[in-house]
Design a protein around this motif. Structure first.
Motif, short mmCIF file in Angstrom:
data_model
loop_
_atom_site.label_atom_id
_atom_site.label_comp_id
_atom_site.label_asym_id
_atom_site.label_seq_id
_atom_site.Cartn_x
_atom_site.Cartn_y
_atom_site.Cartn_z
N ILE A 72 61.53 114.89 7.10
CA ILE A 72 62.84 115.11 7.74
C ILE A 72 63.99 114.73 6.84
O ILE A 72 63.96 113.69 6.18
N ASN A 73 64.99 115.61 6.79
CA ASN A 73 66.29 115.24 6.25
C ASN A 73 67.25 115.22 7.44
O ASN A 73 67.73 116.27 7.87
N PRO A 74 67.51 114.04 7.99
CA PRO A 74 68.36 113.98 9.18
C PRO A 74 69.84 114.24 8.88
O PRO A 74 70.67 114.25 9.79
N ALA A 75 70.16 114.39 7.58
CA ALA A 75 71.55 114.66 7.13
C ALA A 75 72.50 113.61 7.71
O ALA A 75 72.17 112.43 7.69
N ALA A 76 73.64 114.03 8.26
CA ALA A 76 74.62 113.03 8.73
C ALA A 76 74.07 112.14 9.85
O ALA A 76 74.50 110.99 10.01
N TYR A 77 73.09 112.65 10.60
CA TYR A 77 72.51 111.84 11.68
C TYR A 77 71.75 110.62 11.15
O TYR A 77 71.49 109.67 11.89
N THR A 78 71.42 110.65 9.85
CA THR A 78 70.80 109.48 9.21
C THR A 78 71.63 108.23 9.49
O THR A 78 71.08 107.15 9.71
N HIS A 79 72.94 108.41 9.45
CA HIS A 79 73.85 107.26 9.49
C HIS A 79 74.37 106.95 10.89
O HIS A 79 75.10 105.99 11.08
N SER A 81 72.39 108.18 14.14
CA SER A 81 71.59 108.53 15.33
C SER A 81 70.50 107.53 15.70
O SER A 81 69.38 107.55 15.17
N VAL A 82 70.81 106.71 16.67
CA VAL A 82 69.80 105.83 17.26
C VAL A 82 68.78 106.69 18.01
O VAL A 82 67.58 106.38 18.04
N ALA A 83 69.23 107.81 18.57
CA ALA A 83 68.33 108.68 19.34
C ALA A 83 67.24 109.28 18.45
O ALA A 83 66.06 109.35 18.84
N ILE A 84 67.60 109.70 17.23
CA ILE A 84 66.58 110.25 16.32
C ILE A 84 65.65 109.13 15.84
O ILE A 84 64.44 109.31 15.78
N ARG A 85 66.22 108.00 15.54
CA ARG A 85 65.35 106.86 15.15
C ARG A 85 64.36 106.53 16.27
O ARG A 85 63.17 106.32 16.02
N ASP A 86 64.84 106.47 17.51
CA ASP A 86 63.94 106.15 18.62
C ASP A 86 62.88 107.23 18.81
O ASP A 86 61.73 106.92 19.14
N ALA A 87 63.28 108.49 18.59
CA ALA A 87 62.30 109.60 18.71
C ALA A 87 61.20 109.41 17.68
O ALA A 87 60.00 109.57 17.98
N ILE A 88 61.57 109.06 16.45
CA ILE A 88 60.57 108.87 15.38
C ILE A 88 59.67 107.68 15.74
O ILE A 88 58.45 107.75 15.57
N SER A 89 60.27 106.63 16.27
CA SER A 89 59.47 105.44 16.65
C SER A 89 58.54 105.73 17.82
O SER A 89 57.59 104.98 18.06
N SER A 90 58.81 106.80 18.56
CA SER A 90 58.01 107.12 19.75
C SER A 90 56.76 107.93 19.44
O SER A 90 55.93 108.14 20.33
N ARG A 106 76.79 106.80 -2.97
CA ARG A 106 77.93 107.54 -2.41
C ARG A 106 78.82 106.62 -1.55
O ARG A 106 78.81 105.42 -1.73
N GLU A 107 79.58 107.20 -0.64
CA GLU A 107 80.48 106.40 0.20
C GLU A 107 79.68 105.32 0.94
O GLU A 107 78.53 105.54 1.30
N GLU A 108 80.36 104.23 1.24
CA GLU A 108 79.67 103.10 1.86
C GLU A 108 79.02 103.46 3.20
O GLU A 108 77.94 102.96 3.52
N PHE A 109 79.66 104.34 3.96
CA PHE A 109 79.07 104.67 5.28
C PHE A 109 77.73 105.37 5.16
O PHE A 109 76.97 105.43 6.11
N ARG A 110 77.43 105.89 3.95
CA ARG A 110 76.13 106.55 3.76
C ARG A 110 75.06 105.57 3.30
O ARG A 110 73.89 105.92 3.20
N HIS A 111 75.45 104.34 2.99
CA HIS A 111 74.48 103.39 2.45
C HIS A 111 73.49 102.92 3.50
O HIS A 111 72.40 102.47 3.18
N LYS A 112 73.89 103.01 4.76
CA LYS A 112 72.98 102.57 5.82
C LYS A 112 72.28 103.78 6.45
O LYS A 112 72.92 104.71 6.92
N SER A 113 70.96 103.73 6.41
CA SER A 113 70.18 104.73 7.14
C SER A 113 69.66 104.07 8.41
O SER A 113 68.85 103.14 8.34
#
Ligand code: DQA
Length: 144
Positions: A72-79, A81-90, A106-113
């Motif tokens: 998966i490349n979650p693109a902007a949702y990487t930074h 989406s709790v919903a996508i993270r929870d789906a993966i954990s499920s 890149r920009e600081e807001f992209r540093h956190k996945s």
């Protein structure tokens, strides 16, 4: 074995979108390269792209019955989406996260996945080759 490749928002615009960052290859070109990589490895690939978070959550939730792994490349949702993270954990199948750009450069807001803690591993910064590396990683995990 079957692997599902999921692409998040704006990746349908690859080839025309911020080419200095993402290059000139389209999503179709990348799909073709992944199919070439999968050939002869007894791997079937399915591809899904959506700009909508809920659609991505839905397909992840349904993936377990049909697929052995997800790239998966979650693109902007990487930074965001709790919903996508929870789906993966499920789900219990392995998931590999890929990014074309090096998100840590890149920009600081992209540093956190937000999604990274729920996946097996992450590949970031190798352009279209990130997808090939992600696919090979997923195949390797399934075979173990
Ligand atoms: C991306 C990086 C994200 O920060 C960005 O929002 C994308 C693409 C990448 O592949 O480098 O859309 O996931």
């Amino acid at each position: 074995m079957k692997i599902l490749v999921i692409n998040g928002p704006n990746l349908n615009l690859l080839g025309q979108r911020e080419v200095d960052i993402y290059g000139e290859k389209t999503l179709k070109d990348i799909t073709k390269r992944m199919e070439e990589t999968a050939r002869g490895k007894n791997v079937g690939l399915s591809f899904f792209q959506s700009n909508h978070e809920g659609e991505i959550v839905d397909i992840i939730g349904k993936s377990e019955k049909e697929y052995d792994a997800i790239v998966i490349n979650p693109a902007a949702y990487t930074h965001t989406s709790v919903a996508i993270r929870d789906a993966i954990s499920s789900i219990r199948i392995p998931v590999v996260e890929v990014h074309m750009s090096n998100i840590y450069k890149r920009e600081e807001f992209r540093h956190k996945s937000i999604t990274a803690p729920s996946v097996e591993g992450q590949i970031s910064g190798f352009g279209e080759y990130s997808y090939i590396l992600g696919l090979l990683a997923a195949i390797n995990i399934i075979k173990k």
